[in-house]
Motif scaffolding. Structure first.
Motif, PDB file in Angstrom:
ATOM      1  N   GLY A 117      -5.553  -4.367 -12.409  1.00  0.00           N
ATOM      2  CA  GLY A 117      -4.395  -4.684 -13.244  1.00  0.00           C
ATOM      3  C   GLY A 117      -4.681  -4.784 -14.724  1.00  0.00           C
ATOM      4  O   GLY A 117      -3.764  -4.822 -15.538  1.00  0.00           O
ATOM      5  N   ARG A 155      -3.183  -3.279  -5.325  1.00  0.00           N
ATOM      6  CA  ARG A 155      -1.962  -3.565  -6.071  1.00  0.00           C
ATOM      7  C   ARG A 155      -0.794  -2.783  -5.468  1.00  0.00           C
ATOM      8  O   ARG A 155      -0.949  -1.636  -5.039  1.00  0.00           O
ATOM      9  N   GLY A 203      -0.594  -5.982  -2.629  1.00  0.00           N
ATOM     10  CA  GLY A 203      -0.023  -6.933  -3.575  1.00  0.00           C
ATOM     11  C   GLY A 203       1.395  -6.497  -3.895  1.00  0.00           C
ATOM     12  O   GLY A 203       1.904  -5.526  -3.327  1.00  0.00           O
ATOM     13  N   ALA A 204       2.030  -7.206  -4.827  1.00  0.00           N
ATOM     14  CA  ALA A 204       3.434  -6.886  -5.081  1.00  0.00           C
ATOM     15  C   ALA A 204       3.808  -7.053  -6.548  1.00  0.00           C
ATOM     16  O   ALA A 204       4.917  -7.440  -6.876  1.00  0.00           O
ATOM     17  N   GLY A 205       2.855  -6.752  -7.434  1.00  0.00           N
ATOM     18  CA  GLY A 205       3.198  -6.762  -8.844  1.00  0.00           C
ATOM     19  C   GLY A 205       2.971  -8.117  -9.488  1.00  0.00           C
ATOM     20  O   GLY A 205       3.920  -8.847  -9.746  1.00  0.00           O
ATOM     21  N   ALA A 206       1.726  -8.471  -9.734  1.00  0.00           N
ATOM     22  CA  ALA A 206       1.384  -9.698 -10.455  1.00  0.00           C
ATOM     23  C   ALA A 206      -0.059  -9.541 -10.908  1.00  0.00           C
ATOM     24  O   ALA A 206      -0.968  -9.517 -10.090  1.00  0.00           O
ATOM     25  N   VAL A 253      -2.042 -11.553 -12.369  1.00  0.00           N
ATOM     26  CA  VAL A 253      -2.924 -12.687 -12.111  1.00  0.00           C
ATOM     27  C   VAL A 253      -3.544 -12.615 -10.713  1.00  0.00           C
ATOM     28  O   VAL A 253      -4.602 -13.188 -10.459  1.00  0.00           O
ATOM     29  N   CYS A 254      -2.915 -11.887  -9.798  1.00  0.00           N
ATOM     30  CA  CYS A 254      -3.463 -11.769  -8.447  1.00  0.00           C
ATOM     31  C   CYS A 254      -4.772 -10.997  -8.389  1.00  0.00           C
ATOM     32  O   CYS A 254      -5.421 -10.948  -7.350  1.00  0.00           O
ATOM     33  N   SER A 308      -2.525 -15.135  -2.434  1.00  0.00           N
ATOM     34  CA  SER A 308      -1.580 -14.067  -2.176  1.00  0.00           C
ATOM     35  C   SER A 308      -1.769 -13.493  -0.770  1.00  0.00           C
ATOM     36  O   SER A 308      -0.803 -13.175  -0.083  1.00  0.00           O
ATOM     37  N   LYS A 318       2.555 -17.858  -3.393  1.00  0.00           N
ATOM     38  CA  LYS A 318       2.619 -17.426  -4.783  1.00  0.00           C
ATOM     39  C   LYS A 318       1.181 -17.208  -5.246  1.00  0.00           C
ATOM     40  O   LYS A 318       0.285 -17.953  -4.861  1.00  0.00           O
ATOM     41  N   GLY A 319       0.971 -16.215  -6.113  1.00  0.00           N
ATOM     42  CA  GLY A 319      -0.393 -15.943  -6.566  1.00  0.00           C
ATOM     43  C   GLY A 319      -0.805 -16.855  -7.699  1.00  0.00           C
ATOM     44  O   GLY A 319      -0.967 -16.412  -8.835  1.00  0.00           O
ATOM     45  N   GLN A 320      -0.989 -18.132  -7.397  1.00  0.00           N
ATOM     46  CA  GLN A 320      -1.442 -19.061  -8.437  1.00  0.00           C
ATOM     47  C   GLN A 320      -2.897 -19.423  -8.205  1.00  0.00           C
ATOM     48  O   GLN A 320      -3.263 -19.880  -7.125  1.00  0.00           O
ATOM     49  N   TYR A 332       7.836  -6.688   2.375  1.00  0.00           N
ATOM     50  CA  TYR A 332       7.944  -5.233   2.143  1.00  0.00           C
ATOM     51  C   TYR A 332       8.801  -4.581   3.225  1.00  0.00           C
ATOM     52  O   TYR A 332       9.647  -3.723   2.942  1.00  0.00           O
ATOM     53  N   PHE A 335       8.032 -14.811  -6.773  1.00  0.00           N
ATOM     54  CA  PHE A 335       6.860 -14.770  -7.649  1.00  0.00           C
ATOM     55  C   PHE A 335       6.485 -13.334  -8.028  1.00  0.00           C
ATOM     56  O   PHE A 335       5.958 -13.087  -9.105  1.00  0.00           O
ATOM     57  N   TYR A 336       6.747 -12.397  -7.153  1.00  0.00           N
ATOM     58  CA  TYR A 336       6.223 -11.037  -7.336  1.00  0.00           C
ATOM     59  C   TYR A 336       7.293 -10.076  -7.851  1.00  0.00           C
ATOM     60  O   TYR A 336       8.398 -10.021  -7.297  1.00  0.00           O
ATOM     61  N   THR A 337       6.926  -9.307  -8.894  1.00  0.00           N
ATOM     62  CA  THR A 337       7.932  -8.449  -9.528  1.00  0.00           C
ATOM     63  C   THR A 337       8.367  -7.277  -8.647  1.00  0.00           C
ATOM     64  O   THR A 337       9.443  -6.722  -8.848  1.00  0.00           O
ATOM     65  N   MET A 338       7.535  -6.882  -7.683  1.00  0.00           N
ATOM     66  CA  MET A 338       7.931  -5.719  -6.880  1.00  0.00           C
ATOM     67  C   MET A 338       8.904  -6.058  -5.757  1.00  0.00           C
ATOM     68  O   MET A 338       9.384  -5.165  -5.059  1.00  0.00           O
TER      69      MET A 338
END
Ligand SMILES: Cc1cc2nc3c(=O)[nH]c(=O)nc-3n(C[C@H](O)[C@H](O)[C@H](O)COP(=O)(O)O)c2cc1C
Ligand code: SF4
Ligand code: FES
Lengths: 431, 167
Positions: free
Chosen positions: A91, A130, A171-174, A176-177, A186, A191-193, B32, B66-69
């Motif tokens: 990323g 990703r 993943g799904a678009g973050a 920080v992950c 994740s 949440k990817g914190q 998904y 949390f995830y943009t996708m």
């Protein structure tokens, strides 16, 4: 999409331009999975850890931590299963190297993960890829299926009692992950914190089990190293930065792309020789040497710097992920800083106040400067906000923002000041 | 209207469960699947996901947002995503984005009235040496596989050509 160069043997990119390079037949024909076979049927896990440690292979995801040393941190008597995670989150802006390894040579990664798993006594691995790499995920899944069919994965790897499974987790678009503990969260469906460290993943990782997270490029280097030995690997690179590395060059060069080079390769030789020079014969304004989180180098600083962990550190920047972004004289540094500010404030996960508030505040000031609405004192304010963020947060994302921003302000200060003055002039004009 | 996962989706879910020792870990892959099945993650889709996985709805929602996708609003059939991060910006991604805005008659962040296109400005997509670039995510009928394609080294002409191929 990846170019071969004549500067070293290709350890990572040896197969990328073969036809059907993703198929297991092509991989087998070029000696693939031989090393895995020999490893699981005749060697001890500790031997493999030792070879990798002695090879000097350092993590290629950004931090450069020695891979074999990290593997050595795993507890010897874990009651919980040990996990391996291949970090394919890629990323960091400027970085596009793992994608080549995944899309062009997935079996090299799978073999590297299987050998690593044997070394660290792990039976389950995930590849965290990703979400946007849908094509890569498909290629990986197909390659994994092939590897199961041929007995290189599954309950009896190469006919031995070693059991090993790999699963692809998208993943799904973050951004920080990509940070290893956020990545772990994740995978767990959260949440990817990022998590507070310690404990480090090697002790408490995914599903509480000891976990090794390694970058795709790190893991893809393992088959060659185990096959050819530590000394052969050390023939390339420098004493402290051994081996070869992928450099992804973007921006204003004639031939952008992914190149495999020995570590310690001179930066300007990469720009001028390997990549054909600055595009259209323009002058160089600067180079961001290791991805967007690393401080920019001025043309003078670029002159004598080599692409290895130590040289770049000495020059006040970092090797990072090997993402070399070349900026020509036409680039507006204030705009670059503002764009990166926006990126980091967008990607802050929000759990630490200094990062959440600071990144938003700094980004706002940078946008304002970029739009020509900056005020006297903004630069000092940004700098003091930076100092209040760095080192005060759960994960290094805050530092990843502060370092480049401070670099831009320090090295191209006059451009920022000119933008503020221009506004003052305009005001005076109108007044 | 309550949404229900198809049998195919339920079978995929059962298979996914075997990959993890903790059942919450199936959430990302199942979200998904939900997005494939229902087009986007409406409240009903999140409810169905919670039900299928036996996870509290609040947890499903926290992860999904949390995830943009994961699309929390309906997106167009073709989701056009232009990277404007630094490597792409310095080689002209803004001109590409503006051209798309003009051609499609929508601003970045918007969806066309006929729900055919959504245009987004996105962060680095890992194709930095080949900018300007965009990713187009195209949906067919519900349950049909989503198509994802990267288009690189874009020019305005190339963008027009690509738009012409989108049905
Ligand atoms: C904000 C942030 C983003 C990161 N993104 C990535 C990434 O995309 N890929 C990666 O391999 N490592 C990334 N890392 C580094 C990982 O935390 C971790 O150090 C790395 O995966 C370890 O593998 P290595 O030792 O083989 O490099 C990131 C770190 C931070 C702080
Ligand atoms: S530093 Fe920023 S990204 Fe990292 S944990 Fe804190 S808020 Fe999240
Ligand atoms: S900056 Fe656009 S793909 Fe990386």
């Amino acid at each position: 999409m990846a170019e071969k160069s004549e500067y070293c043997e290709h350890i990572l990119l040896s197969r990328v331009d073969l036809e059907n390079s993703t198929s297991i037949d092509v991989y087998l024909k070029s000696g693939g999975y031989e090393t895995l076979k020999k490893t699981v049927s005749g060697r001890q896990p500790q031997e493999i850890v030792d070879v990798v440690r002695e090879s000097g292979l350092r993590g290629r995801g950004g931090a450069g931590f020695p891979a074999g040393v990290k593997w050595g941190f795993l507890p010897k008597d874990s009651k919980l299963p040990i996990y391996l995670i291949g970090n394919a989150d890629e990323g960091e802006p400027g970085t596009f190297k793992d994608r080549v390894l995944i899309e062009k040579d997935p079996h090299q990664l799978i073999e590297g993960m299987a050998i690593t798993a044997f070394a660290i006594k792990c039976h389950t691995a995930y590849i965290y890829i990703r979400g946007e790499f849908a094509k890569g995920a498909k290629i990986l899944n197909k390659a994994i299926d092939e590897a199961y069919e041929k007995g290189f994965l599954g309950d009896k790897v190469c006919g031995t009692d070693f059991k090993f499974d790999i699963y692809v987790h998208r993943g799904a678009g973050a951004y920080v992950c990509g940070e290893e503990t956020a990545l772990i969260e994740s995978i767990e469906g959260k949440k990817g914190q990022p998590r507070l460290k310690p404990p480090f993943p090697a002790n408490v990782g995914v599903f509480q089990g000891p976990t090794i997270v390694n970058n795709v490029e790190t893991l893809s280097s393992v088959p060659w190293i185990v096959k050819n030995g530590a000394e052969a690997y050390r023939k390339y690179g420098t004493e402290k930065s051994a081996g070869t590395k992928l450099f992804c060059v973007s921006g204003h060069v004639e031939k952008p792309g992914v190149y495999e080079l020995p570590l310690g390769f001179p930066l300007m030789q990469l720009v001028n020789e390997v990549c054909g020079g600055v595009k259209d014969g323009k002058k160089l304004k600067g180079v961001i040497p290791g991805g967007s989180s690393t401080p920019i180098l001025t043309p003078e600083e670029c002159e004598n710097v080599n692409l290895d962990y130590e040289s770049l550190m000495e020059a006040g920047s970092m090797l990072g992920s090997g993402a070399v972004i070349v900026l020509d004289e036409t680039v507006d540094i204030v705009r670059v800083a503002a764009r990166l500010g926006k990126f980091y404030s967008h990607e802050s996960c929000g759990q630490c106040t200094p990062c959440r508030e600071g990144s938003g505040y700094i980004s706002g000031l940078l946008q304002r400067l970029n739009e020509g609405k900056g005020e006297e004192g903004d630069l000092e304010l940004i700098e003091s906000l930076c100092d209040n963020m760095a080192g005060k947060t759960v994960c290094p994302l805050a530092d990843a923002m502060v370092m480049p921003v401070k670099g831009f302000l320090k090295k191209f200060r006059s451009e920022f000041e000119a933008r503020i003055r221009k506004k003052a002039y305009q005001k005076a004009d109108k007044g | 209207m309550a949404l229900v996962f198809s049998e195919k989706a339920q079978a995929s879910y059962e298979k996914l469960l075997k990959r993890y020792v903790d059942k919450q870990a199936v959430l990302l892959p199942v979200l998904y699947i939900a997005q494939d099945e229902f087009g986007w993650l409406s409240d009903d889709a999140l409810k169905a996901t919670a039900e299928l996985t036996g996870t509290p709805e609040a947890v499903v929602r926290a992860t999904a947002t949390f995830y943009t996708m994961f699309d929390k609003k309906q997106v167009g059939k073709h989701h056009i995503q232009v990277c404007t991060n630094v490597s792409c910006d310095i080689v002209g991604s803004e001109a590409i984005l503006r051209h798309l805005e003009e051609k499609l008659g929508i601003k970045a962040g918007e969806t066309s009235v006929d729900k055919k296109y959504t245009l987004s400005e996105v962060e680095c997509l890992g194709a930095c040496g080949y900018g300007p670039m965009m990713e187009i995510t195209s949906r067919g009928a519900p349950g049909e596989e989503i198509k994802d394609e990267y288009y690189e080294n874009l020019t305005v002409e190339k963008v027009d050509e690509i738009l012409g191929t989108l049905l």
